[in-house]
Design an enzyme around this catalytic site. Structure first.
Site, PDB file in Angstrom:
ATOM      1  N   ASP A 165       0.778  -1.256   0.000  1.00 56.27           N
ATOM      2  CA  ASP A 165       0.000   0.000   0.000  1.00 56.27           C
ATOM      3  C   ASP A 165       0.811   1.310   0.000  1.00 56.27           C
ATOM      4  O   ASP A 165       1.783   1.427   0.742  1.00 56.27           O
ATOM      5  CB  ASP A 165      -0.848   0.096   1.270  1.00 56.27           C
ATOM      6  N   GLN A 175       4.148   0.517   2.339  1.00 56.81           N
ATOM      7  CA  GLN A 175       4.325  -0.738   3.063  1.00 56.81           C
ATOM      8  C   GLN A 175       5.508  -1.455   2.422  1.00 56.81           C
ATOM      9  O   GLN A 175       5.524  -1.672   1.196  1.00 56.81           O
ATOM     10  CB  GLN A 175       3.049  -1.586   2.970  1.00 56.81           C
ATOM     11  N   PHE A 217       1.850  -1.158  10.039  1.00 57.60           N
ATOM     12  CA  PHE A 217       0.889  -1.287   8.945  1.00 57.60           C
ATOM     13  C   PHE A 217       0.502   0.095   8.411  1.00 57.60           C
ATOM     14  O   PHE A 217       0.975   1.123   8.872  1.00 57.60           O
ATOM     15  CB  PHE A 217      -0.346  -2.074   9.420  1.00 57.60           C
ATOM     16  N   SER A 218      -0.454   0.074   7.479  1.00 56.59           N
ATOM     17  CA  SER A 218      -0.761   1.296   6.727  1.00 56.59           C
ATOM     18  C   SER A 218      -1.265   2.456   7.578  1.00 56.59           C
ATOM     19  O   SER A 218      -1.841   2.267   8.654  1.00 56.59           O
ATOM     20  CB  SER A 218      -1.798   0.982   5.648  1.00 56.59           C
ATOM     21  N   ASP A 278      -5.397   1.051   9.513  1.00 57.70           N
ATOM     22  CA  ASP A 278      -5.277   1.952   8.357  1.00 57.70           C
ATOM     23  C   ASP A 278      -5.862   3.343   8.614  1.00 57.70           C
ATOM     24  O   ASP A 278      -6.730   3.835   7.861  1.00 57.70           O
ATOM     25  CB  ASP A 278      -5.932   1.321   7.109  1.00 57.70           C
ATOM     26  N   TRP A 298      -3.905  -8.555  -4.355  1.00 56.88           N
ATOM     27  CA  TRP A 298      -3.462  -9.555  -3.367  1.00 56.88           C
ATOM     28  C   TRP A 298      -3.586 -10.985  -3.890  1.00 56.88           C
ATOM     29  O   TRP A 298      -2.825 -11.866  -3.497  1.00 56.88           O
ATOM     30  CB  TRP A 298      -4.267  -9.427  -2.069  1.00 56.88           C
TER      31      TRP A 298
END
Ligand code: FRU
Length: 495
Positions: free
Chosen positions: A39, A55, A98-99, A171, A308
């Site tokens: 991301d 990421q 993480f994002s 996120d 993904w």
């Protein structure tokens, strides 16, 4: 003090980057400095430059313990790498950073708000499980290169509403409100195991109060949601996010998909009501988009040019994997999401080639004047006869290989395909969707950059993108038709 883990990553990436020649990378799409990228994170305009974090797992070309890679650009076309910004090195993010997003504070600092992943606490029975909490890191220098992590997580598991998941809570996207405070939107898994967007408010980015559930997934899209982004665009409230486990319908393709919900947002109640769902990109690879407002007011969106479900496939011995889309200007017009490559690309147009009123006959015609795999092409198909049933632009042509952008007149479908571009696995390599050109004229703009194709139909009301993993592809461009018509082609090389 930089942690050992961050120092190691910075040293590693600086060395590993030297092993990747510029010919092995896209020219105007951001790829990871080394290793793996997913991301876009922290897309922000700060001190005269666009900062884009991502990421990042530097040590291999597969997803691993998440770091944040970092690059800057003045023109959205050429990116300069900066040292990795975050590494999973604190008690709150040991299992991954993480994002998240970037936001500029009143005192001119760049704040990164991201999801920390850590093992569950002592008093929770299953210690092997991870929880996701929201964390903060503040820039320590004027350029936004080094960041200092806040000692405590700014939104802890206790601040998740009763009954909702503390394992899926991530996120964060932070925006400024009119009164100068900050609003944060994050995704969460609700009691029914589906996605929802939660809102929190803060004055200082450290103490956050829960304001409510902005939107709960009742009837889709998909099941769990990721990467929310809520803003106003052309008078409409827009909630962008990415949804998992979508089932095929007329408007949505299956799997993990970036979506744009258009509707209304009640700011006081923090409630989004949703009128329309649009898949951001109907091609093969596009996910986790994030937007930034440019200094001139344009909304610029960038996405992960991947999917993904197919990202475990790669060409042998690749030294990097994952790339960003080219940044796109977005608008809402007549309830449609209109996308076009950011106009900054025009500064890098070279070798203009114009072909006017070329007669298309049944079969293939090589456009010998146009050649290359870094191109910006606009093709207008006109005066088609009633027999005209198919039109295609072949790119990367050579050695029998090519990738394709096409329009099927008979079924009124636009499509992209890479089945002849070196694909050796039973991967998804073709996608099409319903599309009607305006006024008997089909217009397609295509940007090509060594490892990708992004196609924009009409004025940008349909975008279709795909990555290309072909070791043998060439640089020819041809057009193909079933039926006859006339085309105009305007082509530039990009460098
Ligand atoms: C979306 C996502 C995010 C998460 C990140 C992990 O692609 O799954 O929800 O923060 O990737 O790398």
């Amino acid at each position: 003090m930089k942690s050992r883990i961050l120092q190691k990553a910075r040293k590693y990436e600086a060395e590993a980057e030297k092993q990747i020649s510029i010919e092995e990378r896209p020219v105007f799409h951001l790829s990871p400095r080394t290793g793996w990228m997913n991301d876009p994170n922290g897309f922000v305009y700060f001190e005269g430059k666009y900062h884009l974090f991502y990421q990042y797992y530097p040590y291999g070309t597969f997803w691993g313990p998440m770091h944040w890679g970092h690059a800057v650009s003045e023109d959205l076309v050429h990116w300069e790498y900066l040292p990795a910004a975050l590494a999973p090195d604190s008690k709150n993010d040991k299992e991954g950073c993480f994002s998240g997003c970037g936001v500029v504070t009143d005192d001119g600092r760049l704040a990164l708000v991201y999801t920390g992943v850590r093992k569950m606490g002592k008093n929770i029975s299953d210690k092997s499980k991870n929880v996701q909490i929201q964390c903060l890191a503040m820039s320590k220098d004027a350029e936004g290169i080094d960041f200092e992590k806040n000692s405590f997580a700014v939104i802890e598991s206790e601040q998740v509403p009763q009954g909702c998941s503390i394992e899926d809570f991530r996120d964060p996207k932070v925006v400024r409100t009119e009164d100068g405070s900050f609003l944060l939107y994050a995704v969460n898994k609700n009691e029914e195991g589906k996605g929802q967007v939660l809102a929190y408010k803060s004055k200082d980015l450290k103490k956050w109060d829960y304001c409510g559930c902005v939107l709960k997934n009742v009837s889709g899209p998909g099941v769990m949601w990721e990467c929310p982004d809520l803003f106003t665009l052309d008078g409409k409230a827009v909630l962008m996010m990415s949804a998992q486990e979508i089932e095929q319908s007329e408007d949505l393709d299956p799997g993990s998909v970036g979506v744009c919900l258009i509707g209304n947002y009640d700011k006081a109640a923090h409630k989004f009501t949703h009128e329309k769902t649009i898949q951001v990109d109907r091609g093969l690879d596009f996910y986790a988009q994030q937007t930034v407002q440019a200094p001139d007011g344009r909304h610029i969106m960038i996405g992960w040019l991947q999917n993904w479900d197919i990202c475990n496939y790669r060409i042998k011995n690749t030294k990097w994997f994952g790339q960003m889309s080219f940044p796109r200007e977005i608008k809402i017009e007549k309830d449609l999401l209109i996308q076009q490559p950011a106009r900054e690309i025009e500064q890098f147009w070279k070798n203009k080639k114009e072909i006017k009123a070329l007669k298309l006959f049944e079969g293939k015609q090589v456009l010998s004047e146009i050649n290359g795999n870094c191109l910006d092409l606009t093709i207008v198909v006109r005066k088609y006869d009633s027999e005209m049933s198919y039109f295609a632009v072949n790119l990367f042509e050579g050695n029998g290989h090519f990738a394709r952008v096409y329009y099927d007149f008979r079924n009124a479908k636009a499509g992209v395909g890479r089945s002849h571009a070196g694909v050796k696995n039973a991967l998804l390599s073709e996608r099409s969707c319903a599309y009607k050109p305006e006024e008997n004229e089909l217009k397609i703009r295509i940007i090509v950059d060594r490892f990708s194709v992004e196609a924009f139909f009409g004025e940008g009301e349909l975008a279709m993108s795909m990555c290309i993993y072909d070791e043998k592809c060439g640089s020819g461009v041809s057009v193909e038709a079933l039926g006859s018509a006339e085309i105009d082609v305007l082509g530039y090389e990009i460098s």
